[in-house]
Design a protein around this motif. Structure first.
Motif, PDB file in Angstrom:
ATOM      1  N   GLU A   7      34.118  18.402  -8.274  1.00 28.46           N
ATOM      2  CA  GLU A   7      33.445  18.034  -7.024  1.00 28.46           C
ATOM      3  C   GLU A   7      32.568  16.817  -7.192  1.00 28.46           C
ATOM      4  O   GLU A   7      32.544  15.929  -6.350  1.00 28.46           O
ATOM      5  CB  GLU A   7      32.545  19.178  -6.561  1.00 28.46           C
ATOM      6  CG  GLU A   7      33.260  20.358  -6.007  1.00 28.46           C
ATOM      7  CD  GLU A   7      32.271  21.353  -5.458  1.00 28.46           C
ATOM      8  OE1 GLU A   7      31.680  21.078  -4.389  1.00 28.46           O
ATOM      9  OE2 GLU A   7      32.077  22.394  -6.095  1.00 28.46           O
ATOM     10  N   THR A   8      31.810  16.802  -8.253  1.00 26.71           N
ATOM     11  CA  THR A   8      30.831  15.745  -8.471  1.00 26.71           C
ATOM     12  C   THR A   8      30.407  15.802  -9.938  1.00 26.71           C
ATOM     13  O   THR A   8      30.950  16.580 -10.715  1.00 26.71           O
ATOM     14  CB  THR A   8      29.616  15.920  -7.528  1.00 26.71           C
ATOM     15  OG1 THR A   8      28.777  14.772  -7.615  1.00 26.71           O
ATOM     16  CG2 THR A   8      28.806  17.161  -7.870  1.00 26.71           C
ATOM     17  N   SER A   9      29.445  14.983 -10.289  1.00 28.67           N
ATOM     18  CA  SER A   9      28.903  15.038 -11.641  1.00 28.67           C
ATOM     19  C   SER A   9      27.407  15.307 -11.573  1.00 28.67           C
ATOM     20  O   SER A   9      26.786  15.200 -10.516  1.00 28.67           O
ATOM     21  CB  SER A   9      29.177  13.730 -12.394  1.00 28.67           C
ATOM     22  OG  SER A   9      28.566  12.655 -11.721  1.00 28.67           O
ATOM     23  N   GLY A  10      26.850  15.676 -12.699  1.00 27.59           N
ATOM     24  CA  GLY A  10      25.420  15.895 -12.815  1.00 27.59           C
ATOM     25  C   GLY A  10      24.919  15.194 -14.061  1.00 27.59           C
ATOM     26  O   GLY A  10      25.692  14.915 -14.977  1.00 27.59           O
ATOM     27  N   SER A  28      21.748  16.744  -9.574  1.00 31.95           N
ATOM     28  CA  SER A  28      23.066  16.573  -8.963  1.00 31.95           C
ATOM     29  C   SER A  28      22.942  16.469  -7.452  1.00 31.95           C
ATOM     30  O   SER A  28      22.013  17.016  -6.850  1.00 31.95           O
ATOM     31  CB  SER A  28      23.963  17.760  -9.316  1.00 31.95           C
ATOM     32  OG  SER A  28      25.163  17.701  -8.584  1.00 31.95           O
ATOM     33  N   ALA A  29      23.908  15.808  -6.848  1.00 28.52           N
ATOM     34  CA  ALA A  29      23.946  15.672  -5.393  1.00 28.52           C
ATOM     35  C   ALA A  29      24.213  17.000  -4.695  1.00 28.52           C
ATOM     36  O   ALA A  29      23.958  17.135  -3.496  1.00 28.52           O
ATOM     37  CB  ALA A  29      25.015  14.653  -4.993  1.00 28.52           C
ATOM     38  N   ILE A  30      24.724  18.015  -5.410  1.00 32.81           N
ATOM     39  CA  ILE A  30      25.014  19.308  -4.776  1.00 32.81           C
ATOM     40  C   ILE A  30      23.908  20.333  -5.004  1.00 32.81           C
ATOM     41  O   ILE A  30      24.025  21.468  -4.549  1.00 32.81           O
ATOM     42  CB  ILE A  30      26.369  19.888  -5.239  1.00 32.81           C
ATOM     43  CG1 ILE A  30      26.367  20.177  -6.743  1.00 32.81           C
ATOM     44  CG2 ILE A  30      27.525  19.003  -4.821  1.00 32.81           C
ATOM     45  CD1 ILE A  30      27.560  20.994  -7.220  1.00 32.81           C
ATOM     46  N   ASN A  81      30.772  16.984 -15.723  1.00 35.22           N
ATOM     47  CA  ASN A  81      31.632  17.294 -14.581  1.00 35.22           C
ATOM     48  C   ASN A  81      31.203  18.634 -13.978  1.00 35.22           C
ATOM     49  O   ASN A  81      30.992  19.603 -14.707  1.00 35.22           O
ATOM     50  CB  ASN A  81      33.094  17.405 -15.025  1.00 35.22           C
ATOM     51  CG  ASN A  81      33.648  16.091 -15.510  1.00 35.22           C
ATOM     52  OD1 ASN A  81      33.262  15.031 -15.043  1.00 35.22           O
ATOM     53  ND2 ASN A  81      34.569  16.155 -16.449  1.00 35.22           N
ATOM     54  N   GLU A  83      31.874  21.717 -10.895  1.00 35.04           N
ATOM     55  CA  GLU A  83      32.702  22.338  -9.863  1.00 35.04           C
ATOM     56  C   GLU A  83      32.114  23.705  -9.539  1.00 35.04           C
ATOM     57  O   GLU A  83      31.874  24.511 -10.434  1.00 35.04           O
ATOM     58  CB  GLU A  83      34.156  22.515 -10.341  1.00 35.04           C
ATOM     59  CG  GLU A  83      35.028  23.171  -9.286  1.00 35.04           C
ATOM     60  CD  GLU A  83      36.396  23.615  -9.782  1.00 35.04           C
ATOM     61  OE1 GLU A  83      37.141  24.180  -8.964  1.00 35.04           O
ATOM     62  OE2 GLU A  83      36.712  23.418 -10.964  1.00 35.04           O
ATOM     63  N   HIS A 165      35.710   9.273 -11.155  1.00 28.43           N
ATOM     64  CA  HIS A 165      34.933  10.369 -10.568  1.00 28.43           C
ATOM     65  C   HIS A 165      34.679  11.536 -11.509  1.00 28.43           C
ATOM     66  O   HIS A 165      34.192  12.582 -11.071  1.00 28.43           O
ATOM     67  CB  HIS A 165      35.614  10.855  -9.286  1.00 28.43           C
ATOM     68  CG  HIS A 165      35.525   9.858  -8.175  1.00 28.43           C
ATOM     69  ND1 HIS A 165      36.463   8.857  -8.012  1.00 28.43           N
ATOM     70  CD2 HIS A 165      34.601   9.669  -7.205  1.00 28.43           C
ATOM     71  CE1 HIS A 165      36.123   8.118  -6.967  1.00 28.43           C
ATOM     72  NE2 HIS A 165      35.001   8.581  -6.473  1.00 28.43           N
ATOM     73  N   THR A 166      35.013  11.382 -12.780  1.00 28.50           N
ATOM     74  CA  THR A 166      34.712  12.405 -13.790  1.00 28.50           C
ATOM     75  C   THR A 166      34.116  11.698 -15.001  1.00 28.50           C
ATOM     76  O   THR A 166      33.999  10.479 -15.021  1.00 28.50           O
ATOM     77  CB  THR A 166      35.976  13.182 -14.212  1.00 28.50           C
ATOM     78  OG1 THR A 166      36.838  12.308 -14.947  1.00 28.50           O
ATOM     79  CG2 THR A 166      36.719  13.753 -13.008  1.00 28.50           C
TER      80      THR A 166
END
Length: 196
Positions: A7-10, A28-30, A81, A83, A165-166
């Motif tokens: 989904e995104t990275s941290g 992280s953005a999430i 990474n 998820e 993106h990873t």
């Protein structure tokens, strides 16, 4: 349960040891969408959110997790990474990923191929894990298709989107990665070894 679609990275902000456990605090953005006690895959390792503070959250790894993964080598500033667990009824875009890393592997080579990349990884065969040509494997939590499967070695092709993106853009020869082998393949290998 995860799909291996990142989904995104941290970014690791802080690492704190407490006995045999290690607490990792990430930005992280999430983060604003996370909840305490939620499972999140970090480079393919399922870890539980234990604290949230603004844009940062904390997860804890026990010694067994540190022994089987590359988490013990993480440093502040590393990119990971991420998820979240899949929702029941969602599309399974990758493959079935448990978030239970089987072992680590070492990047043997990175070869550019006209806009994409081939990454080759080696792993210890004593754990009886296998890959098959065009089968699935998870590298640092990313669901990938195996190419050039050999005993103790395989390659994966990385497209530009995945590269950007990873954390594949940070993997180089000698990098240690987390590997989760296909769950069906693990059962077949186990049955095969029981019949020997």
């Amino acid at each position: 349960m995860f799909t291996g679609i990142i989904e995104t990275s941290g970014t690791i902000q802080q690492i704190a040891r407490e006995g045999g456990n290690v607490h990792f605090t990430l930005n992280s953005a999430i983060t604003h969408e996370l909840k305490i006690d939620q499972s999140v895959a970090h480079n393919g390792v399922c870890l539980t959110v234990v604290a949230i503070n603004n844009n940062s959250y904390t997860v804890t790894a026990i010694q067994e997790t540190l022994d089987k993964t590359n988490l013990g080598q993480w440093k502040e500033g590393d990119i990971v990474n991420l998820e979240r667990a899949m929702k029941l009824g969602d599309r399974l875009d990758g493959h079935i990923v448990q978030g239970h890393v089987d072992q680590t592997g070492v990047c043997k080579s990175v070869e550019e191929a006209n806009g994409s990349w081939y990454f080759t990884f080696e792993y210890d065969t004593n754990a009886n894990n296998i890959t098959i040509e065009k089968g699935s494997v998870t590298v640092n939590g990313v669901s990938l298709t195996v190419v050039n499967s050999k005993d103790g070695e395989f390659s994966v092709a990385i497209i530009p989107y995945t590269y950007e993106h990873t954390n594949f853009k940070h993997i180089q020869p000698g990098s240690i990665v987390n590997l989760e082998f296909d769950v069906v393949g693990k059962y077949v290998a186990r049955l095969h070894n029981l019949r020997k």
